[in-house]
Design a protein around this motif. Structure first.
Motif, PDB file in Angstrom:
ATOM      1  N   LEU A  82     -17.198  -2.521  27.882  1.00  0.00           N
ATOM      2  CA  LEU A  82     -17.542  -1.701  29.047  1.00  0.00           C
ATOM      3  C   LEU A  82     -18.418  -0.511  28.696  1.00  0.00           C
ATOM      4  O   LEU A  82     -19.010   0.104  29.587  1.00  0.00           O
ATOM      5  N   GLU A  83     -18.485  -0.167  27.414  1.00  0.00           N
ATOM      6  CA  GLU A  83     -19.236   1.021  27.024  1.00  0.00           C
ATOM      7  C   GLU A  83     -20.718   0.666  26.834  1.00  0.00           C
ATOM      8  O   GLU A  83     -21.121   0.122  25.806  1.00  0.00           O
ATOM      9  N   LEU A  84     -21.502   0.973  27.838  1.00  0.00           N
ATOM     10  CA  LEU A  84     -22.927   0.643  27.821  1.00  0.00           C
ATOM     11  C   LEU A  84     -23.720   1.889  28.203  1.00  0.00           C
ATOM     12  O   LEU A  84     -23.144   2.857  28.721  1.00  0.00           O
ATOM     13  N   PRO A  85     -25.030   1.895  27.964  1.00  0.00           N
ATOM     14  CA  PRO A  85     -25.833   3.070  28.308  1.00  0.00           C
ATOM     15  C   PRO A  85     -25.705   3.427  29.785  1.00  0.00           C
ATOM     16  O   PRO A  85     -25.417   2.564  30.626  1.00  0.00           O
ATOM     17  N   GLU A  86     -25.981   4.692  30.095  1.00  0.00           N
ATOM     18  CA  GLU A  86     -25.740   5.182  31.458  1.00  0.00           C
ATOM     19  C   GLU A  86     -26.657   4.526  32.499  1.00  0.00           C
ATOM     20  O   GLU A  86     -26.373   4.578  33.691  1.00  0.00           O
ATOM     21  N   ASN A  87     -27.738   3.880  32.031  1.00  0.00           N
ATOM     22  CA  ASN A  87     -28.605   3.201  33.007  1.00  0.00           C
ATOM     23  C   ASN A  87     -28.152   1.757  33.274  1.00  0.00           C
ATOM     24  O   ASN A  87     -28.830   1.016  33.965  1.00  0.00           O
ATOM     25  N   PRO A  89     -24.712   0.904  34.434  1.00  0.00           N
ATOM     26  CA  PRO A  89     -23.312   1.093  34.836  1.00  0.00           C
ATOM     27  C   PRO A  89     -22.718  -0.127  35.534  1.00  0.00           C
ATOM     28  O   PRO A  89     -21.498  -0.230  35.677  1.00  0.00           O
ATOM     29  N   HIS A  90     -23.576  -1.047  35.946  1.00  0.00           N
ATOM     30  CA  HIS A  90     -23.143  -2.225  36.700  1.00  0.00           C
ATOM     31  C   HIS A  90     -22.912  -3.432  35.788  1.00  0.00           C
ATOM     32  O   HIS A  90     -22.604  -4.517  36.262  1.00  0.00           O
ATOM     33  N   ARG A  91     -23.073  -3.265  34.472  1.00  0.00           N
ATOM     34  CA  ARG A  91     -23.117  -4.386  33.551  1.00  0.00           C
ATOM     35  C   ARG A  91     -21.982  -4.316  32.540  1.00  0.00           C
ATOM     36  O   ARG A  91     -21.433  -3.241  32.280  1.00  0.00           O
ATOM     37  N   ALA A  92     -21.635  -5.466  31.942  1.00  0.00           N
ATOM     38  CA  ALA A  92     -20.707  -5.495  30.806  1.00  0.00           C
ATOM     39  C   ALA A  92     -21.036  -6.722  29.959  1.00  0.00           C
ATOM     40  O   ALA A  92     -21.648  -7.683  30.451  1.00  0.00           O
ATOM     41  N   ASP A  93     -20.653  -6.659  28.689  1.00  0.00           N
ATOM     42  CA  ASP A  93     -20.832  -7.799  27.794  1.00  0.00           C
ATOM     43  C   ASP A  93     -19.485  -8.480  27.569  1.00  0.00           C
ATOM     44  O   ASP A  93     -18.454  -7.806  27.434  1.00  0.00           O
ATOM     45  N   VAL A  94     -19.506  -9.796  27.494  1.00  0.00           N
ATOM     46  CA  VAL A  94     -18.301 -10.570  27.172  1.00  0.00           C
ATOM     47  C   VAL A  94     -18.385 -10.953  25.699  1.00  0.00           C
ATOM     48  O   VAL A  94     -19.452 -11.388  25.226  1.00  0.00           O
ATOM     49  N   ALA A  95     -17.295 -10.756  24.966  1.00  0.00           N
ATOM     50  CA  ALA A  95     -17.341 -10.993  23.520  1.00  0.00           C
ATOM     51  C   ALA A  95     -16.011 -11.518  22.987  1.00  0.00           C
ATOM     52  O   ALA A  95     -14.965 -11.374  23.632  1.00  0.00           O
TER      53      ALA A  95
END
Ligand SMILES: CC(C)(COP(=O)(O)OP(=O)(O)OC[C@H]1O[C@@H](n2cnc3c(N)ncnc32)[C@H](O)[C@@H]1OP(=O)(O)O)[C@@H](O)C(=O)NCCC(=O)NCCS
Length: 177
Positions: A82-87, A89-95
């Motif tokens: 869930l920790e992604l750049p502030e631009n 905010p609508h995205r996430a990576d699955v890992a």
């Protein structure tokens, strides 16, 4: 009443016992030839150190961790980063989608993916991205679940016993359903 021999849940904190069980799943996947960041052989202590680091991110709410459990213990897992750049905010990576070989081909992988998508929706994340070794079981799983295949990157990583593998990048637009 459900007759499934396994169940899923989200862990908001990870105990030392659970770190041991997650390490066993990771070691088994590497032993089985999965390209999941580590080379073979993966020592259990090293796998536990990896999961202790992940547990810190869970406690800090930087990641969400889902686990599947059977009669023996944790047999599958996936994470949402869930920790992604502030631009973004609508995205996430699955890992780190991992299912122990003892528990495969029962629908746990598919259930973990559906559950991680639900967690993403709950966190207002509407675009998910992942990559996986080209030609592996997981690639088939993601395609079956409706993820969009972007393309392949050749020579992306090493297989656990050596030799390059390509990775295939996928995304899932959660606003599209
Ligand atoms: C990829 C992976 C997570 C799939 O986990 P899984 O729990 O076996 O996944 P599923 O059970 O949902 O699906 C796997 C297969 O079992 C089949 N299946 C599902 N339920 C079934 C059932 N009740 N009876 C028989 N077959 C079943 C599915 O149709 C699928 O078939 P396919 O491989 O021919 O397409 C697992 O193989 C794994 O951990 N691999 C190593 C780690 C890895 O590569 N992870 C990906 C990192 S991105």
């Amino acid at each position: 009443m459900s007759t499934a021999a396994w169940s899923l849940r989200r862990l908001n904190a990870v105990s030392e016992a659970q770190i041991g069980e997650l390490a066993d799943v990771l070691v088994d996947c590497v032993e089985g030839g999965a390209s999941v960041s580590f080379m073979h052989p993966l020592a259990r202590e090293r796998a536990m150190a990896f999961w202790r680091h992940i547990a810190e991110g869970i406690a800090e709410r930087k990641r969400a961790l889902l686990v599947a459990e059977d009669a023996i213990g944790i047999c599958g897992t996936v994470q949402l980063m869930l920790e992604l750049p502030e631009n973004q905010p609508h995205r996430a990576d699955v890992a780190k989608m991992l299912v122990h070989r003892r528990a495969r081909r029962q629908g746990i992988g598919a259930a973990l993916m559906r559950a991680v998508e639900d967690v993403a929706r709950g966190c207002a994340r509407t675009l998910l991205v992942l990559d996986t070794v080209t030609g592996g079981d997981a690639e088939r799983l993601y395609q079956r679940l409706g993820w969009k295949r972007v393309g392949e990157i050749p020579r992306y990583a090493l297989m656990p016993r050596g030799g390059f593998c390509s990775t295939t990048v996928f995304y899932r637009d959660l606003t599209a359903q």
